[in-house]
Motif scaffolding. Structure first.
Motif, PDB file in Angstrom:
ATOM      1  N   TRP A  88     -17.586  47.048  30.355  1.00 32.19           N
ATOM      2  CA  TRP A  88     -18.822  47.286  29.604  1.00 32.19           C
ATOM      3  C   TRP A  88     -18.514  48.179  28.407  1.00 32.19           C
ATOM      4  CZ3 TRP A  88     -23.146  44.642  30.548  1.00 32.19           C
ATOM      5  CH2 TRP A  88     -23.272  44.009  31.794  1.00 32.19           C
ATOM      6  N   LEU A  89     -18.977  47.760  27.239  1.00 34.79           N
ATOM      7  CA  LEU A  89     -18.716  48.497  26.000  1.00 34.79           C
ATOM      8  C   LEU A  89     -20.037  48.958  25.402  1.00 34.79           C
ATOM      9  CD1 LEU A  89     -16.723  49.385  23.734  1.00 34.79           C
ATOM     10  CD2 LEU A  89     -17.127  47.141  22.666  1.00 34.79           C
ATOM     11  N   ASN A  90     -20.202  50.296  25.311  1.00 31.20           N
ATOM     12  CA  ASN A  90     -21.362  50.858  24.615  1.00 31.20           C
ATOM     13  C   ASN A  90     -20.866  51.899  23.619  1.00 31.20           C
ATOM     14  OD1 ASN A  90     -20.786  53.145  26.139  1.00 31.20           O
ATOM     15  ND2 ASN A  90     -22.622  53.004  27.426  1.00 31.20           N
ATOM     16  N   GLN A  91     -21.764  52.693  23.067  1.00 29.82           N
ATOM     17  CA  GLN A  91     -21.352  53.638  22.023  1.00 29.82           C
ATOM     18  C   GLN A  91     -20.447  54.745  22.548  1.00 29.82           C
ATOM     19  OE1 GLN A  91     -23.714  53.943  18.188  1.00 29.82           O
ATOM     20  NE2 GLN A  91     -25.199  54.600  19.717  1.00 29.82           N
ATOM     21  N   ALA A  92     -20.474  54.993  23.848  1.00 31.16           N
ATOM     22  CA  ALA A  92     -19.607  56.019  24.427  1.00 31.16           C
ATOM     23  C   ALA A  92     -18.201  55.499  24.667  1.00 31.16           C
ATOM     24  CB  ALA A  92     -20.201  56.554  25.726  1.00 31.16           C
ATOM     25  N   GLY A  93     -17.991  54.169  24.592  1.00 28.21           N
ATOM     26  CA  GLY A  93     -16.663  53.609  24.798  1.00 28.21           C
ATOM     27  C   GLY A  93     -16.676  52.485  25.823  1.00 28.21           C
ATOM     28  N   ALA A  94     -15.501  52.190  26.368  1.00 31.96           N
ATOM     29  CA  ALA A  94     -15.333  51.110  27.338  1.00 31.96           C
ATOM     30  C   ALA A  94     -15.391  51.668  28.759  1.00 31.96           C
ATOM     31  CB  ALA A  94     -14.005  50.400  27.112  1.00 31.96           C
ATOM     32  N   HIS A  95     -16.031  50.930  29.663  1.00 32.34           N
ATOM     33  CA  HIS A  95     -16.222  51.374  31.040  1.00 32.34           C
ATOM     34  C   HIS A  95     -15.877  50.240  31.997  1.00 32.34           C
ATOM     35  CE1 HIS A  95     -18.665  54.669  29.267  1.00 32.34           C
ATOM     36  NE2 HIS A  95     -19.082  53.717  28.455  1.00 32.34           N
ATOM     37  N   ASP A  96     -15.273  50.584  33.135  1.00 30.45           N
ATOM     38  CA  ASP A  96     -14.940  49.569  34.135  1.00 30.45           C
ATOM     39  C   ASP A  96     -16.024  49.444  35.189  1.00 30.45           C
ATOM     40  OD1 ASP A  96     -14.638  51.895  35.539  1.00 30.45           O
ATOM     41  OD2 ASP A  96     -12.511  51.595  36.024  1.00 30.45           O
ATOM     42  N   HIS A  97     -17.217  49.965  34.898  1.00 27.63           N
ATOM     43  CA  HIS A  97     -18.325  49.918  35.840  1.00 27.63           C
ATOM     44  C   HIS A  97     -19.626  49.730  35.069  1.00 27.63           C
ATOM     45  CE1 HIS A  97     -19.403  53.989  34.501  1.00 27.63           C
ATOM     46  NE2 HIS A  97     -18.110  54.252  34.560  1.00 27.63           N
ATOM     47  N   GLU A  98     -20.675  49.342  35.754  1.00 24.07           N
ATOM     48  CA  GLU A  98     -21.989  49.163  35.141  1.00 24.07           C
ATOM     49  C   GLU A  98     -22.487  50.489  34.557  1.00 24.07           C
ATOM     50  OE1 GLU A  98     -24.533  47.672  33.476  1.00 24.07           O
ATOM     51  OE2 GLU A  98     -24.593  46.175  35.076  1.00 24.07           O
ATOM     52  N   VAL A  99     -23.137  50.424  33.405  1.00 17.54           N
ATOM     53  CA  VAL A  99     -23.663  51.621  32.748  1.00 17.54           C
ATOM     54  C   VAL A  99     -25.148  51.420  32.454  1.00 17.54           C
ATOM     55  CG1 VAL A  99     -21.464  52.334  31.732  1.00 17.54           C
ATOM     56  CG2 VAL A  99     -22.919  50.716  30.499  1.00 17.54           C
ATOM     57  N   THR A 100     -25.824  52.518  32.142  1.00 14.79           N
ATOM     58  CA  THR A 100     -27.255  52.444  31.833  1.00 14.79           C
ATOM     59  C   THR A 100     -27.465  52.110  30.362  1.00 14.79           C
ATOM     60  OG1 THR A 100     -27.493  54.765  31.215  1.00 14.79           O
ATOM     61  CG2 THR A 100     -27.616  54.246  33.568  1.00 14.79           C
ATOM     62  N   ASP A 101     -28.739  51.965  29.994  1.00 14.17           N
ATOM     63  CA  ASP A 101     -29.077  51.650  28.607  1.00 14.17           C
ATOM     64  C   ASP A 101     -28.937  52.859  27.682  1.00 14.17           C
ATOM     65  OD1 ASP A 101     -29.778  49.177  29.588  1.00 14.17           O
ATOM     66  OD2 ASP A 101     -31.943  49.533  29.512  1.00 14.17           O
ATOM     67  N   ASP A 102     -28.781  54.056  28.235  1.00 14.35           N
ATOM     68  CA  ASP A 102     -28.877  55.260  27.423  1.00 14.35           C
ATOM     69  C   ASP A 102     -27.838  55.308  26.303  1.00 14.35           C
ATOM     70  OD1 ASP A 102     -30.311  57.773  27.054  1.00 14.35           O
ATOM     71  OD2 ASP A 102     -28.385  58.709  27.493  1.00 14.35           O
ATOM     72  N   GLY A 103     -26.627  54.825  26.559  1.00 13.40           N
ATOM     73  CA  GLY A 103     -25.582  54.854  25.543  1.00 13.40           C
ATOM     74  C   GLY A 103     -25.475  53.586  24.730  1.00 13.40           C
ATOM     75  N   ASN A 104     -26.484  52.732  24.784  1.00 10.84           N
ATOM     76  CA  ASN A 104     -26.433  51.458  24.068  1.00 10.84           C
ATOM     77  C   ASN A 104     -26.326  51.632  22.557  1.00 10.84           C
ATOM     78  OD1 ASN A 104     -26.645  49.971  26.402  1.00 10.84           O
ATOM     79  ND2 ASN A 104     -28.579  48.971  25.864  1.00 10.84           N
TER      80      ASN A 104
END
Length: 607
Positions: A88-104
């Motif tokens: 998952w890629l959001n503004q905080a970077g790349a993640h190997d787990h599900e993230v919330t909408d907060d960093g979209n």
């Protein structure tokens, strides 16, 4: 922390293209992927929109996803799929787990903020301490009853009851007399802390919004300053307190005199006339109540309102910095902050379409910027505090916060500072971040020079503010190495008559780095891609079109080698600014090294 192999997207023109009510989003994926999806949030519900592979080169695949643009804010992140495993890629970077909408990532569907802002540099002036009408140095005999006159070379006392009354006698004519200094520095926006009449030298306790304080030279002096600044191609920004007035303000005096008056509705009275709400319980700063439609008209709605009256024209302001923007319209269960900031933004756009609306915000500004409101914020959380935590040398008695606190300065390595910047800036829409300011010191903080202790470490901080997304912001005196241990003590006078005391090395660093920001489009509106960070260094790319800028900042010895970014044509790669002991050498691997603090900025073109 090696970021060069992470997928990447940001809000810059290289990655986001708008076409009417649709957006084309590009994603850079090293090593390729089976598929890339945009997770788009609409009316609280999210869905996946599949992208298409554009091309692959040098082991990097580029995908494009086309999505509809929502009416107010388009919120999205990416799912990068490899053999059913998701990144998952959001503004905080790349993640190997599900993230919330907060960093979209977020696109704000509203008219663009002023186009000139990302390419400028702000110079903050606290008028009482910058320069007098003349070159006198002694305490001024002619002063108001609340003032404690000081000689120009006296050091401000710091936090305490006497601080607001320390009077040095700087004026707006004094500012006008020294515009050459700003021009030579490379500053293009003259930001003045409040110039309205008050019973303090900080003037956040305004007694009127209809005139300029006669102690500063009155309206005539402000008009002369703005005329000359504009003639030089500079802009002038004022400082407006929307959260409160002073207890001697004409509105508050009318409110106290008559509980049935219109003005009584402008404030929060628990029991009229003496029991009222004030900013942080400071009795001299009664808080404004925006449930009053009449107050909104007086502050920003009417053509002769405080906000609108001084905007535009040869003698008008080019923007406002809003003091205590984060608290405006908020008290307990009442929260009309977004409503008020949206109305202020719309009103400024009508009155002066190219005026800049900058909000003071000490902490997490993300939730207050995801609508058509503040153009940018004073990015203390996403820039100032992480840089301080990394570069500070732990001096005794220095505190970060604007108000006195016993909490010590935090300390971290460069990698932790990068994580902090990525986490806090993840909440800001990209257009807000590029219209926010990168400050190392302000009139509300200790001086950065006191925090870091030497000119080279200070220059590393200046390099960060000139090369990271956002607008460089210089508090008058930082450029010559002024010191200060807290927000009051840092409000020292400019030693115009003591040029031998100026730190010429620091002045040269400012001029060099602010010129780079002014000359390189990638440093103004280009994307940001982190490459590497360790205990003692951080390295990143700014890219726009064919231009690639590599920035290496370090506070101590280290050695590292990272794969040369495919964007970089090593043959045309040139170090254009460096100081201290940072080293960058191109090749199949980019060599990053240092034996001590320093920075290096290199420019090239895409391969």
């Amino acid at each position: 922390m090696l970021f060069s192999h992470d997928p990447h997207h940001d809000g810059s023109p290289d990655y986001v293209t708008l076409d009417g009510n649709r957006a084309r989003l590009r994603v850079r994926v090293p090593g390729g992927a089976d598929a890339v999806y945009a997770n788009v949030v609409e009316d609280g519900e999210s869905g996946l929109v599949e992208g298409e592979l554009e091309h692959t080169a040098d082991g990097v695949s580029w995908f494009a996803v086309h999505i509809p643009v929502q009416e107010v804010v388009t919120s999205y992140r990416f799912a990068i799929v490899r053999e059913r495993r998701y990144t998952w890629l959001n503004q905080a970077g790349a993640h190997d787990h599900e993230v919330t909408d907060d960093g979209n990532f977020r696109l704000v569907n509203a008219p663009n903020p002023p186009s000139w802002v990302p390419g400028t540099t702000v110079y903050q002036i606290f008028p009482d301490r910058f320069a007098r009408d003349d070159d006198s140095l002694g305490p001024l005999a002619d002063h108001p009853d609340w003032a404690v006159p000081r000689a120009w070379d006296d050091e401000p006392a710091g936090f305490g009851p006497a601080a607001p009354g320390e009077y040095y006698g700087g004026t707006l004519e004094g500012v006008r007399r020294h515009l050459d200094h700003l021009a030579e520095l490379g500053a293009q926006v003259v930001y003045l802390t409040p110039f309205f009449p008050a019973r303090s030298t900080h003037r956040y306790d305004a007694s009127s919004f209809t005139e300029v304080d006669p102690l500063l030279g009155g309206d005539e002096a402000l008009n002369a300053l703005t005329r000359e600044a504009h003639a030089r191609g500079m802009k002038v920004m004022g400082d407006l307190t929307t959260n409160h007035t002073g207890d001697e303000h004409e509105w508050f005096l009318a409110a106290k005199a008559d509980p049935d008056s219109e003005e009584a509705g402008y404030y929060y009275f628990d029991e009229h006339p003496d029991d009222y709400v004030s900013w942080l319980n400071v009795r001299s700063l009664p808080k404004l109540d925006y449930s009053s439609a009449a107050l909104r008209e007086r502050v920003y709605g009417a053509d002769d309102s405080v906000l609108v009256d001084r905007l535009g024209g040869e003698e008008g302001l080019d923007g406002w910095r809003i003091d205590v923007a984060n608290m405006t319209g908020r008290l307990g269960a009442q929260d009309v902050n977004h409503e008020v900031s949206g109305e202020i933004a719309a009103r400024m756009r009508e009155a002066a379409p190219q005026a800049w609306l900058l909000a003071e915000h000490f902490y997490d500004a993300g939730p207050d910027t995801r609508h058509d409101g503040w153009h940018g914020v004073m990015n203390y959380a996403g820039f100032t505090r992480p840089v301080w935590a990394w570069l500070n040398t732990g001096p005794e008695g220095v505190r970060y916060a604007a108000t006195h606190t016993s909490a010590p300065l935090p300390s971290s390595g460069a990698a932790e500072a990068v994580r902090a910047m990525r986490a806090t800036n993840a909440g800001l829409p990209w257009r807000v971040r590029t219209h926010s300011v990168n400050a190392l010191s302000t009139h509300d903080s200790a001086r950065f020079r006191t925090v870091v202790g030497d000119p080279v470490r200070q220059a590393v901080g200046v390099a960060a503010q000139a090369t990271l997304p956002g607008v460089p912001f210089v508090f008058a005196g930082d450029e010559i190495g002024l010191e200060g241990r807290d927000g009051e003590n840092s409000r020292r006078t400019m030693p115009w008559h003591r040029p031998q005391d100026w730190d010429r090395q620091v002045l040269a660093s400012h001029r060099r780095l602010l010129a780079l920001h002014r000359e390189l489009p990638a440093l103004q509106s280009g994307g940001l891609r982190w490459l590497d960070a360790g205990e003692h260094h951080m390295t990143f790319l700014r890219t726009l079109g064919e231009q690639v800028v590599l920035v290496h900042l370090t506070d101590g010895p280290h050695g590292d080698r990272i794969a040369a970014p495919e964007e970089l044509d090593a043959a045309g790669f040139e170090v254009v600014a460096s100081e201290g002991q940072a080293r960058v050498r191109p090749g199949e691997k980019v060599e990053l090294s240092a034996e001590g603090p320093g920075y290096a900025v290199a420019v090239g073109t895409r391969a």
